[in-house]
Write a protein that holds these residues in place. Structure first.
Motif, mmCIF file in Angstrom:
data_model
loop_
_atom_site.group_PDB
_atom_site.id
_atom_site.type_symbol
_atom_site.label_atom_id
_atom_site.label_comp_id
_atom_site.label_asym_id
_atom_site.label_seq_id
_atom_site.Cartn_x
_atom_site.Cartn_y
_atom_site.Cartn_z
ATOM 1 N N GLU A 102 0.822 -1.198 0.000
ATOM 2 C CA GLU A 102 0.000 0.000 0.000
ATOM 3 C C GLU A 102 0.861 1.255 0.000
ATOM 4 O O GLU A 102 1.992 1.263 0.483
ATOM 5 N N THR A 124 -3.988 2.636 -4.078
ATOM 6 C CA THR A 124 -3.574 1.350 -3.512
ATOM 7 C C THR A 124 -4.307 1.024 -2.225
ATOM 8 O O THR A 124 -4.309 -0.132 -1.780
ATOM 9 N N ARG A 125 -4.881 2.027 -1.588
ATOM 10 C CA ARG A 125 -5.627 1.849 -0.343
ATOM 11 C C ARG A 125 -6.652 2.963 -0.256
ATOM 12 O O ARG A 125 -6.664 3.875 -1.098
#
Length: 268
Positions: free
Chosen positions: A105, A157-158
């Motif tokens: 992440e 990514t998160r």
């Protein structure tokens, strides 16, 4: 509010009155020391000292930090919503999030606010408006940012943490209740409980669970007695304004020792 998480220390490197190599070295040294988060600020001119002194822009610097660092989270304390199209902000944040990922992440924190420094607006050609109109623009911007994050390809990514700064009870804290993962302020310990109650009341109206909200506050020009009281009030993220070129790393280390003591961790 979230109080069962470790204390984290964020250092705000003031991007004024220093060269960029000095900032780069400070980033490296602070990460090596073990700080949890690095921040800059989103302005175009110094906020203290020589008003026409050396100064650097926030977002391009954050892109460099995303590549330079390996472990720390980072962001602006805070971004000014007025200076960039909201959808562009979302795309920039997503891209920096990916740059900072190291096989997992990303580490970017999207700290944002409505803006206040009139010289920035005047010299760069933005409409200053009023505190109310700027907060209304922030409310619209946050909704657009979240919508843009939902459709970007690739996605972040998160879930990029949103940090909102400020303490105004009619608009700012309602935005905290609606959008924030982190609430940052300079509220004194004796005023913290009231502000948190306001956030909870807004959260009920917004239909949002804020039990996971991280409370953040500032350490600059404060001592451990104030930090202890903020901790007792639920604060778990502490930020330290940090200026150069003569960086006082001993001060950072003293706050790292305080952090580790709160977390029950020994520090050499």
């Amino acid at each position: 509010m979230l109080t069962d998480t470790p204390v984290r220390l964020g250092v705000q490197l003031k991007p004024q009155h220093v060269t960029y190599p000095q900032l780069r070295d400070a980033v490296r040294h602070l990460e090596d020391l073990g700080v949890d988060i690095l921040f800059n600020w989103d302005h175009f001119f110094p906020l203290s000292g020589d008003p026409d002194g050396l100064h650097f822009e926030s977002w391009t610097m954050l892109g460099a930090w995303a590549e330079q660092t390996e472990r720390v989270e980072f962001g602006a304390l805070v971004n000014c919503n007025s200076y960039r199209n909201a959808d562009l902000q979302a795309d920039m944040a997503r891209t920096i999030d990916h740059i900072s990922a190291r096989g997992g992440e990303g580490r970017f924190i999207f700290g944002t606010g409505s803006g206040w420094f009139e010289r920035d607006y005047d010299e760069y050609g933005y409409e200053f408006g009023t505190p109310g109109t700027r907060l209304d623009d922030l409310a619209q911007g946050l909704a657009r940012i979240e919508a843009r994050w939902a459709v970007l390809n690739p996605a972040p990514t998160r879930k990029i943490p949103v940090m909102i700064g400020g303490g105004g009870e009619q608009k700012t804290l309602r935005l905290v209740a609606r959008h924030a993962d982190i609430w940052h302020s300079f509220v004194r310990p004796d005023g913290l409980a009231h502000k948190l109650d306001v956030i909870e009341r807004w959260a009920e109206k917004e239909g949002r669970d804020t039990s996971g909200l991280v409370i953040s506050n500032e350490l600059e020009r404060r001592d451990e007695s104030v930090a202890d009281a903020l901790y007792d009030g639920g604060t778990r993220m502490f930020t330290l304004g940090f200026g150069g070129p003569d960086y006082d790393y001993d001060l950072v280390q003293s706050w790292l020792r305080w952090r580790d003591a709160k977390n029950g961790v020994g520090r050499r």
